[in-house]
Enzyme design. Structure first.
Site, PDB file in Angstrom:
ATOM      1  N   GLU A 124       0.733  -1.533   0.097  1.00 30.92           N
ATOM      2  CA  GLU A 124      -0.223   0.519   0.219  1.00 30.92           C
ATOM      3  C   GLU A 124       0.934   1.159  -0.509  1.00 30.92           C
ATOM      4  O   GLU A 124       1.507   1.549   0.643  1.00 30.92           O
ATOM      5  CB  GLU A 124      -0.963   0.399   1.547  1.00 30.92           C
ATOM      6  CG  GLU A 124      -1.699   1.313   1.094  1.00 30.92           C
ATOM      7  CD  GLU A 124      -1.726   2.561   1.315  1.00 30.92           C
ATOM      8  OE1 GLU A 124      -0.970   3.076   0.517  1.00 30.92           O
ATOM      9  OE2 GLU A 124      -1.837   2.833   2.544  1.00 30.92           O
ATOM     10  N   GLU A 170       4.468   7.883  -3.517  1.00 33.99           N
ATOM     11  CA  GLU A 170       4.800   7.761  -2.584  1.00 33.99           C
ATOM     12  C   GLU A 170       5.997   6.339  -3.554  1.00 33.99           C
ATOM     13  O   GLU A 170       6.802   5.849  -2.828  1.00 33.99           O
ATOM     14  CB  GLU A 170       4.305   6.741  -1.765  1.00 33.99           C
ATOM     15  CG  GLU A 170       3.288   7.862  -0.723  1.00 33.99           C
ATOM     16  CD  GLU A 170       2.407   7.130  -0.212  1.00 33.99           C
ATOM     17  OE1 GLU A 170       3.608   5.396   0.012  1.00 33.99           O
ATOM     18  OE2 GLU A 170       1.923   7.277   0.824  1.00 33.99           O
TER      19      GLU A 170
END
Length: 724
Positions: free
Chosen positions: A184, A193
């Protein structure tokens, strides 16, 4: 940085964004991190933390074996990990997909493990056999994950490695390549990210050929919209044409000197649904498969037909996560006006994932109903970029060159651009500046914050004024910007000086006493901070006391900390203490992650910055009240405190207190700049109560607050105690 500390650092320390690709958006502070080893061979992390009151930075040392109450304690309390773990729809989707995908013992790799929730789900799905390699690079989170694993009896089959995924080596850190990837590592834009480089390295070095993956695929979508609210957040030139103060931050011909960054901005667009006009149907853009190696870059041209006439001011984007290979388990970040399928369901409010907004340059692209435009989309390893071009037919030449980010030399956040284009704000600032300069024939003015507007207004308000601007937070090219803008506005060079840093000897720097010390107050880099952190203005004013003339005017005249009791059910739900998360006990993380609700005696939830208007369902329950006042005409003499009892005007459930600063610009209180919940371009501070309280309009109030503020503290500015 001290010499003793610098000697411990590696020659090249790693910026936080590249050091920790995973879960970056869950950290609310700007930090840099470097790692080294202590003499006992335990890992040591140096985290660079900025003091918002001084602008100075300090290194916080985090030891792998330190104890509660040491330097690493509390580093996670202002993150949004808690919000993520309270997202029950996300947690359930991951659990179902993991149980469906991992049906026999195998080797599972979890990248960006956090508290270990996905690792524990994978280990539980395999039973007593199999192995999970959990990769987590941020040491404070690693320490917390160890406790969670131990509490849940899950340490046996989970190998926790405190490294970035691209630092892990087969044969050294792990015995063999992994069969399944669970991860995730997604932000609101999807790629921010480090999803792509993390997947690339994992497929090259850490995973078997054709591995299984949870999630399986992510698909991005976008939609063209018209919105004056969004247009105001980037189109300063057109807004300046409507104001009459005579100052231009974006003069004709110099548009390339100033703007916002060409990027997607995360935002809860549901909150401005009434301010948005949809101009197209949703359009599918990119697909990213987790089960195979992604490309670093990609480009796509899409022809979009306008469903109604209007001007495209922005492109709103979101993504849909397919968690299983069969396509039965989904998670979506789409705005609520998008029809949700039964599989995805209705998206509840959460703060760790939002929608994204890409601003169309200038005044937007005008479209008639049925007209087609060409949307050129491109992605890098970390961003998705857009370019919109009108086309008369599908045979016109397409643009396949890399998307230009323009020739912008000085950038500000969209909210600040909107404030600078607001005629009411500018008129208030100009009148306050002009009044402060009245009666002084040759005023010496010193601007001590990062304002672009006030130096020009001080020059314009008096044709004999001399202005010195001290803007430590602006980029290095700010001097070039100010020089060009001052010249374009007709101000001679001898009337204006610009510095980025305070001179060591103020008396030498300002031999002529300062007659007007001014600020908005606004400091670059504090946009995501708490409102009262802009009291840095007061600290700087105190440092400048020796160079002020006897009758010097300080503007703002004072600051007022204001508050209001609020109904905040969505925010409360996202920040409340955890119990069982999909069958795993997470109660021990509550204090560390800054939960509200059932905390141990003596522990309190943090005060966090939010745009109240973006916090889901909200309602004011009390009259606005004053907590403390700060007199800027005098230097700081010590801590401040205040106490107030709330007077409720609406019955309901009180979840917390919204707090903000009002800046009183003059002694007569005739000009007040409020940053309260009704002002959508400012963030407020939110202090959630220990427990929600049902309040009535009749009878005495049962809630009061006490507040203390010590400007000598290192960013821990205010403590609120609720009294029942």
């Amino acid at each position: 940085m001290s010499s003793s500390l610098s000697s411990l650092l590696p020659k090249t320390f790693i910026p936080f964004r590249s050091f920790r690709r995973h879960s970056l958006t869950r950290l609310r502070s700007s930090v840099f991190i470097a790692r080294t080893m202590s003499s006992q061979s335990s890992q040591r992390v140096f985290q660079l933390r900025q003091d918002p009151l001084t602008g100075d930075s300090e290194w916080v040392v985090i030891e792998d074996n330190d104890q509660p109450g040491t330097s690493s304690d509390g580093l996670l309390s202002t993150t949004s990990y808690l919000d993520m773990l309270n997202d029950t729809r996300r947690n359930r989707a991951y659990r179902l997909a993991i149980e469906k995908t991992i049906t026999q013992p195998c080797h599972v790799l979890d990248i960006g493990a956090g508290t270990g929730l996905l690792s524990m789900m994978a280990a539980r799905a395999m039973g007593e056999e199999g192995m999970v390699t959990a990769c987590e690079s941020y040491l404070p989170m690693v320490k917390l994950m160890r406790k969670v694993l131990h509490k849940n009896g899950m340490t046996k089959n989970i190998n926790l490695i405190n490294k970035r995924s691209d630092e892990i080596e087969v044969g050294s850190d792990i015995a063999s390549r992994a069969d399944v990837l669970v991860s995730e590592i997604l932000d609101s834009e999807l790629l921010g990210e480090g999803l792509i480089p993390s997947l690339q390295h994992a497929h090259d070095m850490l995973l078997v050929d054709n591995p299984k993956a949870v999630p399986y695929r992510a698909t991005t979508y976008c939609q063209l919209v018209e919105s004056e609210f969004l247009c105001n957040m980037h189109n300063l030139r057109n807004n300046e044409a409507k104001v009459s103060d005579g100052v231009r931050l974006v003069p004709p011909g110099l548009e390339s000197l100033f703007g916002i960054k060409s990027q997607q901005y995360s935002m809860h667009v549901d909150a401005i649904e009434n301010d948005i006009k949809l101009l197209s149907d949703p359009v599918k853009i990119f697909e990213f498969d987790f089960w195979k190696r992604p490309e670093s870059n990609g480009e796509l041209d899409v022809h979009i037909e306008a469903t109604t006439a209007g001007s495209v001011h922005a492109i709103i984007s979101w993504w849909v996560l397919q968690l299983d290979s069969e396509g039965t388990i989904f998670y979506s970040t789409a705005p609520r006006w998008i029809d949700s399928s039964p599989e995805i369901g209705v998206r509840e409010w959460c703060d760790h994932w939002k929608q994204c907004v890409w601003f169309t340059p200038g005044a937007g692209v005008s479209l008639s109903k049925g007209e087609k435009v060409n949307l050129h989309a491109a992605h890098t390893c970390t961003n998705i970029l857009y370019n919109l071009k009108k086309t008369q037919s599908l045979t016109h030449e397409m643009t396949h060159s890399p998307l230009s980010t323009g020739d912008v030399h000085l950038t500000l956040p969209p909210e600040r651009v909107a404030i600078y284009g607001d005629s009411r704000y500018r008129q208030s600032m100009f009148e306050a500046t002009r009044n402060a300069l009245q009666g002084n024939s040759n005023p010496q003015c010193l601007v001590i914050d990062d304002s672009l507007l006030l130096p020009l207004m001080a020059l314009h308000a008096s044709n004999r004024s001399r202005v010195i601007s001290l803007s430590p937070g602006l980029q290095e090219n700010a001097a070039r910007y100010f020089e060009a803008i001052a010249d374009s506005n007709g101000f001679s060079k001898d009337r204006f000086e610009y510095f980025r840093e305070v001179k060591s000897n103020l008396a030498e720097a300002y031999p002529s006493k300062i007659d007007l010390l001014i600020g908005e107050p606004y400091f670059c880099g504090l946009e995501s901070g708490l409102p009262w952190q802009n009291l840095r203005f007061w600290k700087d004013r105190t440092l400048c006391d020796s160079v002020l003339s006897e009758d010097a005017v300080v503007m703002p005249y004072k600051g007022v900390l204001r508050g209001c009791a609020m109904y905040l059910p969505d925010l409360w739900k996202s920040r409340c203490c955890l119990g069982s998360v999909e069958g795993f006990d997470h109660a021990l993380v509550n204090t560390t992650l800054g939960g509200c609700g059932d905390l141990p005696t003596g522990r309190d939830s943090p005060c966090l910055p939010f745009f109240i208007w973006q916090c889901g369902e909200t309602k004011k329950l009390s009259k606005e009240f004053t907590v403390m006042e700060f007199d800027f005409t005098k230097p700081i003499t010590g801590p401040c405190s205040g106490e107030v009892q709330m007077e409720f005007i609406e019955p309901g459930v009180c979840h917390g207190i919204a707090l903000w600063m009002d800046w009183v610009m003059d002694k007569e209180n005739s000009t007040v700049i409020s940053t309260g919940p009704d002002e959508r371009y400012w963030k407020q501070g939110v202090k959630l109560l220990e427990k929600p309280v049902t309040v009535r309009v009749e009878g005495p109030s049962s809630i009061g607050i006490q507040a203390s503020l010590d400007l000598s503290s290192n960013g821990e500015l205010i403590i609120i105690h609720t009294l029942s």
